[in-house]
Design an enzyme around this catalytic site. Structure first.
Site, PDB file in Angstrom:
ATOM      1  N   GLU A  25     -35.144  -4.765   7.564  1.00  0.00           N
ATOM      2  CA  GLU A  25     -34.905  -3.322   7.420  1.00  0.00           C
ATOM      3  C   GLU A  25     -35.994  -2.470   8.078  1.00  0.00           C
ATOM      4  O   GLU A  25     -35.805  -1.269   8.301  1.00  0.00           O
ATOM      5  CB  GLU A  25     -34.711  -2.951   5.944  1.00  0.00           C
ATOM      6  N   GLU A  65     -42.708   1.829  -9.364  1.00  0.00           N
ATOM      7  CA  GLU A  65     -42.315   2.480  -8.112  1.00  0.00           C
ATOM      8  C   GLU A  65     -43.477   2.491  -7.121  1.00  0.00           C
ATOM      9  O   GLU A  65     -44.619   2.802  -7.503  1.00  0.00           O
ATOM     10  CB  GLU A  65     -41.868   3.912  -8.436  1.00  0.00           C
ATOM     11  N   HIS A  66     -43.189   2.169  -5.895  1.00  0.00           N
ATOM     12  CA  HIS A  66     -44.178   2.106  -4.808  1.00  0.00           C
ATOM     13  C   HIS A  66     -45.272   1.074  -5.101  1.00  0.00           C
ATOM     14  O   HIS A  66     -46.403   1.203  -4.652  1.00  0.00           O
ATOM     15  CB  HIS A  66     -44.783   3.490  -4.527  1.00  0.00           C
ATOM     16  N   ALA A 114     -28.877   8.392  -2.373  1.00  0.00           N
ATOM     17  CA  ALA A 114     -29.227   8.721  -3.748  1.00  0.00           C
ATOM     18  C   ALA A 114     -30.403   7.894  -4.252  1.00  0.00           C
ATOM     19  O   ALA A 114     -30.722   7.923  -5.434  1.00  0.00           O
ATOM     20  CB  ALA A 114     -28.011   8.489  -4.645  1.00  0.00           C
ATOM     21  N   ASP A 138     -35.807  -3.837  -3.047  1.00  0.00           N
ATOM     22  CA  ASP A 138     -34.375  -3.521  -2.986  1.00  0.00           C
ATOM     23  C   ASP A 138     -33.561  -4.764  -2.639  1.00  0.00           C
ATOM     24  O   ASP A 138     -32.499  -5.015  -3.210  1.00  0.00           O
ATOM     25  CB  ASP A 138     -34.111  -2.435  -1.934  1.00  0.00           C
ATOM     26  N   SER A 168     -30.266   2.396  -2.968  1.00  0.00           N
ATOM     27  CA  SER A 168     -30.265   1.274  -2.019  1.00  0.00           C
ATOM     28  C   SER A 168     -28.883   0.872  -1.523  1.00  0.00           C
ATOM     29  O   SER A 168     -28.619  -0.319  -1.319  1.00  0.00           O
ATOM     30  CB  SER A 168     -30.970   0.046  -2.622  1.00  0.00           C
ATOM     31  N   SER A 222     -27.858   1.454   1.436  1.00  0.00           N
ATOM     32  CA  SER A 222     -28.056   0.973   2.809  1.00  0.00           C
ATOM     33  C   SER A 222     -28.588  -0.458   2.816  1.00  0.00           C
ATOM     34  O   SER A 222     -28.165  -1.281   3.638  1.00  0.00           O
ATOM     35  CB  SER A 222     -29.041   1.861   3.571  1.00  0.00           C
TER      36      SER A 222
HETATM   37  C1  GLA Z   1     -37.817   2.228  -1.430  1.00  0.00           C
HETATM   38  C2  GLA Z   1     -38.301   0.958  -0.738  1.00  0.00           C
HETATM   39  C3  GLA Z   1     -38.765  -0.073  -1.769  1.00  0.00           C
HETATM   40  C4  GLA Z   1     -39.781   0.539  -2.735  1.00  0.00           C
HETATM   41  C5  GLA Z   1     -39.273   1.861  -3.294  1.00  0.00           C
HETATM   42  C6  GLA Z   1     -40.302   2.572  -4.117  1.00  0.00           C
HETATM   43  O1  GLA Z   1     -36.677   1.960  -2.182  1.00  0.00           O
HETATM   44  O2  GLA Z   1     -37.284   0.409   0.043  1.00  0.00           O
HETATM   45  O3  GLA Z   1     -39.291  -1.193  -1.112  1.00  0.00           O
HETATM   46  O4  GLA Z   1     -41.017   0.677  -2.110  1.00  0.00           O
HETATM   47  O5  GLA Z   1     -38.839   2.744  -2.265  1.00  0.00           O
HETATM   48  O6  GLA Z   1     -40.609   1.851  -5.247  1.00  0.00           O
END
Ligand code: GLA
Length: 470
Positions: A197, A64-65, A160, A208, A163, A165
């Site tokens: 986006e 994540e991130h 939620a 995503d 993704s 969107s």
């Molecule tokens: C959102 C962003 C992704 C990613 C996640 C965290 O979903 O759109 O690109 O950075 O947060 O992992």
């Protein structure tokens, strides 16, 4: 394009395509959903030829991130998608309707190089983002009439962290691309969608859109988010590999029902904190261009020295301190994002999360490949702690939900998924484990007063036209 809307029946090519896309027990309800969408479309746009386009949401298993730090992620496309009924137009107008009209009111706009966005959070912005991205690539982009059908349970849950969107953006971009005869390689297309986006105001990464475009049934996608320049083709490519979810385990999603208001601005602050950390680390290690480069392998350092290097970063940086340092000031300016004068940045903890998260993804993939679900589960738990403590991207309700999920016998790990600050927890559980929802839902309600939606999720295929396509 033979989806005649006059009688509301679906042609054989659509039925065949559905059979390949969806689980057999869902086919009858999917069919009704498509028929309802087609009917709703013709009520608004009139009879005539249409096409169906769909794109799935995603759940991230770990990593994540890390995507905007050129790191590693392991998302999987959901078996829940956003469906579009589309008819191309001969002018540049886009008429956009949603089957849930009360919640998502209709829009109309013209395709131009600069399409003015609606208010922050407006659902139409994701379609405008797709149209503007295509307009930047081609001087003639024709408009479309579009009806969107994305309601759960067949659609991806909204707000939620799954993704939904991005799925709308991907489906709209796929329609604009193909109906305008624009040819794009899949990876270029996914990357275009991720950059498109940014239009909505968040500097998101590529995860995503890559998951939504390139997802494969039965697999998660290990994606190395560092672009590599393909000298011959003059464009970037990415290293990625499908990873099987071991037999005998379920991926379960629990929606906390918490939606934080300021997710987008918090997200942009995290992007800035990571960039500031890189600018500072570069002073002793010039080869570092992204936090991905802070690894034992890349720096040829013992692992402990890498961790020690992170601890040399300042714990806090104020705007005043950043203003006084030319390189840090330039780092923030390059992001083109406004931050308040009171903003405090925490580069050390954020870098610690990203660097250790990249390690967890790679170790986790080895564990999955070896069929060691328990080891993967333990890494999920560690990833949650890191998201919560070092990245400060969880919240008390999501922490409680992860804790409650982990306590169910047969659950190997549970963590917040997606950007965070609310949204969903993803858990890995043995299929033999029973009573998950019956245990978690009341315990979560008792702890927080909130209700959670829980579902077992299977990985689905990436975005596509359904049936005949242009
Ligand atoms: C959102 C962003 C992704 C990613 C996640 C965290 O979903 O759109 O690109 O950075 O947060 O992992």
């Amino acid at each position: 394009m033979d989806n005649r809307s006059n009688d509301g029946h679906l042609p054989a090519s659509v039925l065949d395509a559905q059979a390949a896309l969806y689980d057999s027990e869902l086919l009858a309800t999917e069919r009704r959903r498509y028929e309802d969408a087609l009917r709703a479309f013709s009520e608004r746009a009139g009879p005539g030829a249409t096409v169906f386009v769909r794109a799935p949401g995603r759940v991230n298993l770990i990593g994540e991130h890390t995507d905007y730090n050129h790191g590693f992620v392991l998302p999987m496309a959901l078996d829940k998608d956003t469906l579009l009924v589309v008819r191309p137009r001969s002018d540049t107008l886009v008429r956009l309707w949603n089957i849930e009209e009360e919640r998502f009111p209709a829009h109309q706009f013209t395709i131009e190089r600069e399409i003015p966005p609606g208010p922050l959070g407006d659902w139409g912005n994701y379609v405008k983002a797709a149209a503007q991205a295509l307009a930047a690539r081609s001087s003639v982009v024709r408009g479309m009439d579009i009806l969107v059908s994305g309601a759960p349970p067949l659609g991806t849950p909204r707000a939620a962290g799954l993704s939904s969107s991005s799925a709308l953006l991907v489906a709209a971009a796929l329609a604009f691309t193909r109906l305008n005869g624009i040819v794009l390689d899949t990876v270029d297309f996914a990357r275009m969608c991720s950059e498109a986006e940014w239009y909505v105001g968040t500097r998101g990464g590529i995860m995503d859109h890559f998951a939504s475009v390139l997802g494969q049934r039965g697999h998660a996608l290990l994606l190395d988010c560092r672009p590599r320049l393909d000298a011959g083709a003059g464009r970037a490519h990415y290293v990625m590999e499908p990873v099987r979810i071991p037999d005998g385990y379920n991926v379960i999603i629990c929606n906390s029902g918490v939606q934080r208001q300021k997710t987008s601005s918090q997200y942009n602050v995290r992007v800035a904190e990571c960039r500031l950390a890189v600018t500072l680390l570069k002073r002793s290690h010039p080869a570092i261009t992204h936090l991905r480069d802070v690894s034992a392998e890349a720096l040829a350092l013992p692992h402990d020295d890498v961790l020690a290097l992170i601890e040399t970063l300042p714990e806090r940086l104020t705007m005043r301190e950043i203003d006084a340092d030319t390189a840090l000031r330039a780092t923030l300016a390059a992001l083109n994002t406004a931050f308040s004068a009171e903003q405090v940045f925490l580069p050390r903890a954020r870098a610690r999360h990203v660097v250790t998260e990249n390690e967890r993804v790679l170790t986790g993939v080895c564990a999955l490949r070896a069929g060691d679900a328990a080891a993967f589960g333990a890494l999920m738990n560690a990833a949650h702690e890191s998201m919560s403590r070092d990245y400060d991207a969880s919240c008390p309700e999501v922490d409680a939900l992860a804790r409650i999920a982990r306590a169910v016998p047969g659950v190997l790990g549970a963590r917040v998924t997606g950007a965070g600050w609310g949204g969903c927890v993803v858990a890995l559980a043995a299929q033999s484990a029973t009573g998950f929802a019956e245990t978690v839902a009341p315990a979560y309600h008792a702890a927080t007063g909130l209700r959670t939606d829980i579902f077992v999720c299977r990985s689905g295929p990436g975005a596509s036209f359904v049936g005949d396509m242009p």
